[in-house]
Motif scaffolding. Structure first.
Motif, short mmCIF file in Angstrom:
data_model
loop_
_atom_site.label_atom_id
_atom_site.label_comp_id
_atom_site.label_asym_id
_atom_site.label_seq_id
_atom_site.Cartn_x
_atom_site.Cartn_y
_atom_site.Cartn_z
N GLN A 243 -4.90 6.02 3.10
CA GLN A 243 -5.24 4.75 2.45
C GLN A 243 -6.04 3.85 3.38
OE1 GLN A 243 -5.07 5.66 -0.65
NE2 GLN A 243 -4.29 3.65 -1.21
N VAL B 186 0.83 -1.21 0.00
CA VAL B 186 0.00 0.00 0.00
C VAL B 186 0.87 1.26 0.00
CG1 VAL B 186 -1.62 1.37 1.40
CG2 VAL B 186 -2.01 -1.07 1.08
N TYR C 128 -0.03 9.24 4.13
CA TYR C 128 -0.57 8.38 3.08
C TYR C 128 -1.11 7.07 3.67
CZ TYR C 128 -0.88 5.92 -1.39
OH TYR C 128 -1.33 5.22 -2.48
N ARG D 75 -9.56 4.90 3.09
CA ARG D 75 -10.13 4.45 1.81
C ARG D 75 -10.44 2.96 1.84
NH1 ARG D 75 -5.93 7.79 -2.10
NH2 ARG D 75 -7.08 9.77 -2.02
#
Length: 125
Positions: free
Chosen positions: A109, A54, A105, A112
């Motif tokens: 993520q 990721v 990040y 999300r």
């Protein structure tokens, strides 16, 4: 001094710390320990692969995370509270250990991924 997430060793620290917190959590601990019956010695390297892929696009994770969560959801319905708590623990773990673009990040993520899983488990695309 707090640094950004730099490599797999940093990811391993985050993942290990996160699962320590999650296993002890009043809401999530039951799901991880009693329902999923996670074997951390086996699970942690897989999660390191996942987050390394990721964050750094390493390509080390080659499983279907959604299918595993569908199986878990059949045993114990995963609710909004579960996802909210998971995200809070994940963000707190990262914030306690790292700061910088990769750390941000990883949190973005996670949000999300959680949103996507919630929708898919509810039968929405």
């Amino acid at each position: 001094m707090v640094t950004d997430i730099r490599d797999r060793a940093d990811i391993a620290g985050i993942v290990t710390d996160f699962y320590s917190r999650a296993f002890a959590d009043d809401l999530l601990g039951h799901v991880f320990v009693e329902v999923a019956k996670l074997d951390l010695d086996r699970h942690l390297p897989i999660m390191c692969d996942f987050w390394e892929t990721v964050i750094f696009k390493a390509g080390t994770y080659r499983r279907n995370a959604l299918a595993l969560h569908f199986d878990l959801n059949r045993l114990e319905p995963l609710t909004e509270r579960h996802f909210t708590r998971w995200l809070a623990l994940w963000a707190a773990t990262i914030d306690d250990r790292h700061a910088g673009p990769h750390a941000e990040y990883a949190k973005l993520q996670a949000g999300r991924i959680a949103g996507s899983m919630r929708r898919r488990l509810a039968g929405r695309p």
